[in-house]
Design a protein around this motif. Structure first.
Motif, PDB file in Angstrom:
ATOM      1  N   HIS A 260       0.756  -1.278   0.044  1.00  0.00           N
ATOM      2  CA  HIS A 260       0.095  -0.068   0.151  1.00  0.00           C
ATOM      3  C   HIS A 260       1.084   1.259  -0.071  1.00  0.00           C
ATOM      4  CE1 HIS A 260      -3.291   2.488   0.756  1.00  0.00           C
ATOM      5  NE2 HIS A 260      -2.971   2.882   1.749  1.00  0.00           N
ATOM      6  N   PHE A 261       1.989   1.169   0.833  1.00  0.00           N
ATOM      7  CA  PHE A 261       2.755   2.423   0.822  1.00  0.00           C
ATOM      8  C   PHE A 261       3.605   2.662  -0.412  1.00  0.00           C
ATOM      9  CE2 PHE A 261       3.705   1.554   5.787  1.00  0.00           C
ATOM     10  CZ  PHE A 261       2.367   2.317   6.022  1.00  0.00           C
ATOM     11  N   GLN A 262       3.808   1.642  -1.090  1.00  0.00           N
ATOM     12  CA  GLN A 262       4.628   1.479  -2.378  1.00  0.00           C
ATOM     13  C   GLN A 262       3.630   2.089  -3.498  1.00  0.00           C
ATOM     14  OE1 GLN A 262       5.794  -2.449  -3.174  1.00  0.00           O
ATOM     15  NE2 GLN A 262       7.631  -2.332  -1.815  1.00  0.00           N
ATOM     16  N   THR A 263       2.108   1.724  -3.338  1.00  0.00           N
ATOM     17  CA  THR A 263       1.380   2.193  -4.425  1.00  0.00           C
ATOM     18  C   THR A 263       1.241   3.813  -4.246  1.00  0.00           C
ATOM     19  OG1 THR A 263       0.162   0.137  -4.204  1.00  0.00           O
ATOM     20  CG2 THR A 263      -1.052   2.098  -5.020  1.00  0.00           C
ATOM     21  N   LEU A 264       0.943   4.236  -2.839  1.00  0.00           N
ATOM     22  CA  LEU A 264       0.865   5.678  -2.552  1.00  0.00           C
ATOM     23  C   LEU A 264       2.059   6.425  -2.750  1.00  0.00           C
ATOM     24  CD1 LEU A 264      -0.728   5.557   1.036  1.00  0.00           C
ATOM     25  CD2 LEU A 264      -1.849   6.030  -1.221  1.00  0.00           C
ATOM     26  N   PHE A 265       3.258   5.821  -2.731  1.00  0.00           N
ATOM     27  CA  PHE A 265       4.738   6.437  -3.109  1.00  0.00           C
ATOM     28  C   PHE A 265       4.836   6.582  -4.480  1.00  0.00           C
ATOM     29  CE2 PHE A 265       8.997   7.675  -3.459  1.00  0.00           C
ATOM     30  CZ  PHE A 265       9.164   8.767  -2.300  1.00  0.00           C
ATOM     31  N   GLN A 266       4.261   5.495  -5.341  1.00  0.00           N
ATOM     32  CA  GLN A 266       4.238   5.596  -6.858  1.00  0.00           C
ATOM     33  C   GLN A 266       3.534   6.840  -7.253  1.00  0.00           C
ATOM     34  OE1 GLN A 266       6.158   3.678  -8.602  1.00  0.00           O
ATOM     35  NE2 GLN A 266       5.456   5.049 -10.342  1.00  0.00           N
ATOM     36  N   GLY A 267       2.308   7.342  -6.789  1.00  0.00           N
ATOM     37  CA  GLY A 267       1.585   8.297  -6.950  1.00  0.00           C
ATOM     38  C   GLY A 267       2.376   9.563  -6.699  1.00  0.00           C
ATOM     39  N   ILE A 268       3.360   9.567  -5.608  1.00  0.00           N
ATOM     40  CA  ILE A 268       4.366  10.701  -5.412  1.00  0.00           C
ATOM     41  C   ILE A 268       5.173  10.834  -6.824  1.00  0.00           C
ATOM     42  CG2 ILE A 268       5.937  11.738  -4.018  1.00  0.00           C
ATOM     43  CD1 ILE A 268       4.487  10.559  -1.804  1.00  0.00           C
ATOM     44  N   ILE A 269       5.538   9.623  -7.015  1.00  0.00           N
ATOM     45  CA  ILE A 269       6.634   9.703  -8.032  1.00  0.00           C
ATOM     46  C   ILE A 269       6.094   9.866  -9.250  1.00  0.00           C
ATOM     47  CG2 ILE A 269       8.294   8.243  -9.341  1.00  0.00           C
ATOM     48  CD1 ILE A 269       8.742   6.444  -6.851  1.00  0.00           C
ATOM     49  N   ASP A 270       4.952   9.882  -9.894  1.00  0.00           N
ATOM     50  CA  ASP A 270       4.327  10.094 -10.917  1.00  0.00           C
ATOM     51  C   ASP A 270       3.987  11.650 -10.944  1.00  0.00           C
ATOM     52  OD1 ASP A 270       4.424   7.474 -11.750  1.00  0.00           O
ATOM     53  OD2 ASP A 270       2.266   7.108 -11.137  1.00  0.00           O
ATOM     54  N   ALA A 271       3.444  12.239  -9.690  1.00  0.00           N
ATOM     55  CA  ALA A 271       3.146  13.412  -9.575  1.00  0.00           C
ATOM     56  C   ALA A 271       4.507  14.459  -9.715  1.00  0.00           C
ATOM     57  CB  ALA A 271       2.600  13.770  -8.414  1.00  0.00           C
ATOM     58  N   TYR A 272       5.550  13.872  -9.186  1.00  0.00           N
ATOM     59  CA  TYR A 272       6.614  14.534  -9.013  1.00  0.00           C
ATOM     60  C   TYR A 272       7.662  14.808 -10.280  1.00  0.00           C
ATOM     61  CZ  TYR A 272      11.475  15.743  -7.474  1.00  0.00           C
ATOM     62  OH  TYR A 272      12.730  16.359  -7.097  1.00  0.00           O
ATOM     63  N   ASP A 273       7.318  13.566 -11.094  1.00  0.00           N
ATOM     64  CA  ASP A 273       7.925  13.351 -12.628  1.00  0.00           C
ATOM     65  C   ASP A 273       7.096  14.594 -13.501  1.00  0.00           C
ATOM     66  OD1 ASP A 273       9.575  11.763 -11.863  1.00  0.00           O
ATOM     67  OD2 ASP A 273       8.376  10.033 -12.513  1.00  0.00           O
ATOM     68  N   ARG A 274       5.690  14.478 -13.230  1.00  0.00           N
ATOM     69  CA  ARG A 274       4.927  15.687 -13.935  1.00  0.00           C
ATOM     70  C   ARG A 274       5.421  16.943 -13.389  1.00  0.00           C
ATOM     71  NH1 ARG A 274       0.844  11.703 -13.218  1.00  0.00           N
ATOM     72  NH2 ARG A 274      -0.237  12.920 -11.531  1.00  0.00           N
ATOM     73  N   GLN A 275       5.530  17.412 -12.436  1.00  0.00           N
ATOM     74  CA  GLN A 275       6.008  18.602 -11.670  1.00  0.00           C
ATOM     75  C   GLN A 275       7.042  18.950 -12.499  1.00  0.00           C
ATOM     76  OE1 GLN A 275       6.676  19.373  -7.637  1.00  0.00           O
ATOM     77  NE2 GLN A 275       5.356  20.836  -7.661  1.00  0.00           N
ATOM     78  N   THR A 276       8.275  17.949 -12.317  1.00  0.00           N
ATOM     79  CA  THR A 276       9.502  18.162 -12.771  1.00  0.00           C
ATOM     80  C   THR A 276       9.469  18.747 -14.476  1.00  0.00           C
ATOM     81  OG1 THR A 276      10.619  16.509 -11.256  1.00  0.00           O
ATOM     82  CG2 THR A 276      11.866  17.236 -13.207  1.00  0.00           C
TER      83      THR A 276
END
Length: 573
Positions: A260-276
């Motif tokens: 579950h944590f990995q899934t939530l953090f994958q959302g952070i990674i995706d959002a981080y990449d889009r923001q980058t």
């Protein structure tokens, strides 16, 4: 009411600034308005002083380069002396300005935080708002702690920088116009005089760059909002796991939680990449723009210096004035990332306020499908044609007509979930349904949930909550702990801990009885309050309550077969 109305949704672009003013405005009209307005005026005055210092620096720079061009040692020493005065004035103004600005920022944040938390933590609204489908209001803790900080601190910082840019624009356009003189454009067949050519170049240069930069930076606002949301979801997941650590450990749920944590953090990674990607486009543009801003003014003015029309000092003053004007005009580009983050946070705060507004409107709006609470002078709890519904309108229980008199003990039998909603309706937390509930006016109703709330602090404070621990003598607290069989906790009364984690649920439920006996209410609503105890333990607690509070009225939801022994009758839902 200063909060936004339902017709202006905070996530839409129209009406955004009107809604923001509705948040900001009341702070300057609050109880400390005299101090707040003085601080605001001081901030404005200090900003004007900073602008004057910037003008003086450009004049000093012109005089310095003229002295260098003339190889004047006396002129050089004079400028060194002036530099010391400018240096002292700039340091003083900057330090005072920072202090005033930060006081204004923390003051506004404290005021807005108090107003939002007062509405959120009021009459169970923090619980009820989780049940309504309205404006986005997930993770209210993050919105109050982080987004209000950004909305207030960055809001004042942006206002200051924008105001400073406007002052610089007004001041340096005049200087740049004067320094530009008149340039004659020879078209061959006609000679055209151009007044203030550096001003026009600066305006065209900055306006074109700002428009292009704004278009490039549009995706950043959306990606910033998405990232703040997924970051808050990740924090919430970690907090929830920490709060449920014992349950997770007992059923060996760690692999599921990790996934579950990995899934939530994958959302952070995706959002981080889009923001980058969005940020990279802005930085790619602004880095090139900053390089050009240093070179363009010198290149534009260099021909006049080479031809001897202006001095070296005038050339440097023109270049600095050009940079100031271009910088002021480029405020939208330079602050695009901050504006995007600020707006995303403001919208998140507005969404929470909007949800509370929608909830308030729903509760106060006349509706036959709402449970009505009424205080009565009689020592009675009365249900009249009471119907309890779910949020989707499905009826859980209907036509409840009954009354509980003072001193009466009633067992609520049947569906325990419906009984839980009945208790919430009595507490004013569940308005969905029909009919009326009459409550004893002056009598305190004490609710015993399945797990008593034990705030972090000393054990003494947790037991006495919500009353101050000074309301009860140490001897009384020790006696009650002994009565419920928790004498081993007496030595820990002044120890600070997270008691919801430090104590097993059985001890927490016994502490709930200690709290009940200290408060000595006339009305008790007990909902599965001893379900962690064995049958003998639950019977012992009920017997203790009946002995210590013989005149108290009691409504009980329990799965204990022998619980009926301690009640005079029962209501079946």
């Amino acid at each position: 009411m200063f909060y936004p109305n339902a017709e202006n949704h905070p996530m839409g672009s129209s009406g955004f600034f009107i809604q923001f003013i509705r948040i900001a405005g009341p702070y300057w009209h609050s109880e400390n308005k005299a101090t707040i307005r003085k601080q605001t005026l001081a901030l404005i005055a200090l900003t004007i002083v900073q602008m004057f210092i910037a003008v003086i620096i450009t004049e000093w720079s012109a005089a310095l380069f003229d002295a260098l061009e003339q190889r004047s040692m006396s002129g050089l020493f004079k400028q060194i002396g002036l530099l010391v005065l400018i240096f002292a004035a700039s340091m003083t103004a900057t330090a005072i300005h920072l202090t005033v600005k930060r006081r204004l920022q923390i003051g506004w944040r404290a005021w807005l935080t108090d107003h939002v938390t007062s509405r959120w933590m009021n009459k169970g609204r923090h619980y009820q708002v989780t049940h309504i489908q309205t404006a986005e209001h997930d993770n209210p803790d993050s919105r109050i702690a982080e987004d209000i900080r950004i909305a207030t601190e960055d809001g004042i910082a942006l206002f200051h920088s924008l105001f400073y840019s406007l002052l610089v624009l007004i001041s340096f356009i005049e200087i740049l116009w004067t320094l530009s003189g008149v340039v004659t454009l020879d078209l061959g067949f006609i000679e055209m005089p151009i007044y203030g050519h550096l001003v026009w170049v600066a305006l065209i240069y900055a306006a074109g760059a700002s428009a292009l930069g704004w278009l490039i930076g549009q995706p950043l606002s959306k990606t910033t909002n998405i990232r703040q949301t997924v970051e808050a979801n990740f924090r919430f997941g970690l907090v929830k796991a920490r709060e449920s650590s014992l349950a997770i450990a007992l059923i060996q749920g760690e692999p599921h939680e990790k996934k579950h944590f990995q899934t939530l953090f994958q959302g952070i990674i995706d959002a981080y990449d889009r923001q980058t990607r969005a940020w990279a486009h802005i930085l790619l543009f602004t880095s090139g723009y900053s390089v050009l801003s240093m070179a363009v003014p010198v290149l534009v003015s260099a021909p006049r210096y080479i031809l001897g029309t202006i001095t070296l000092g005038a050339l440097m003053q023109s270049a600095q004035s050009f940079q100031h004007v271009a910088s002021a005009l480029s405020w939208p580009v330079d602050n695009m990332a901050i504006v995007a983050q600020w707006r995303a946070s403001v919208e998140r705060v507005l969404s929470l306020i909007q949800a509370l507004d929608d909830l308030e409107d729903e509760i106060v709006r006349p509706d036959p499908h709402r449970i009505v609470l009424k205080k009565t002078d009689e020592p009675v709890l009365r249900f009249e044609n009471l119907c309890i519904s779910r949020l989707d309108g499905i009826v859980c229980a209907s036509q409840i007509n009954d009354e509980i008199r003072a001193g009466e003990r009633v067992l609520i039998a049947g569906n325990a979930f419906t009984g839980s909603k009945l208790f919430k309706a009595i507490a004013g937390l569940w308005p969905w349904g029909e009919g009326r509930i009459e409550l004893p006016d002056d009598d305190y109703i004490f609710f015993m949930p399945p797990r008593p709330y034990l705030p972090t602090g000393t054990l003494r404070e947790a037991i006495c909550y919500p009353s101050p621990s000074d309301d009860f003598s140490p001897a009384m607290i020790k006696d009650m702990l002994e009565l419920v069989g928790l004498q081993e906790l007496i030595e820990q009364l002044d120890q600070v801990d997270n008691w919801e984690k430090a104590l097993p649920r059985e001890q927490q439920q016994r502490l709930g009885v200690v709290r009940l006996l200290l408060q000595r209410p006339k009305w008790i609503l007990s909902e599965m309050a001893f379900d962690s105890l064995d049958s003998e333990g639950e019977i012992a607690m009920m017997k203790l309550i009946c002995q210590m509070l013989p005149e108290a009225s009691m409504l009980t939801i329990s799965n204990e077969p022998k619980a009926e022994t301690f009640h005079q009758r029962r209501i079946v839902l």
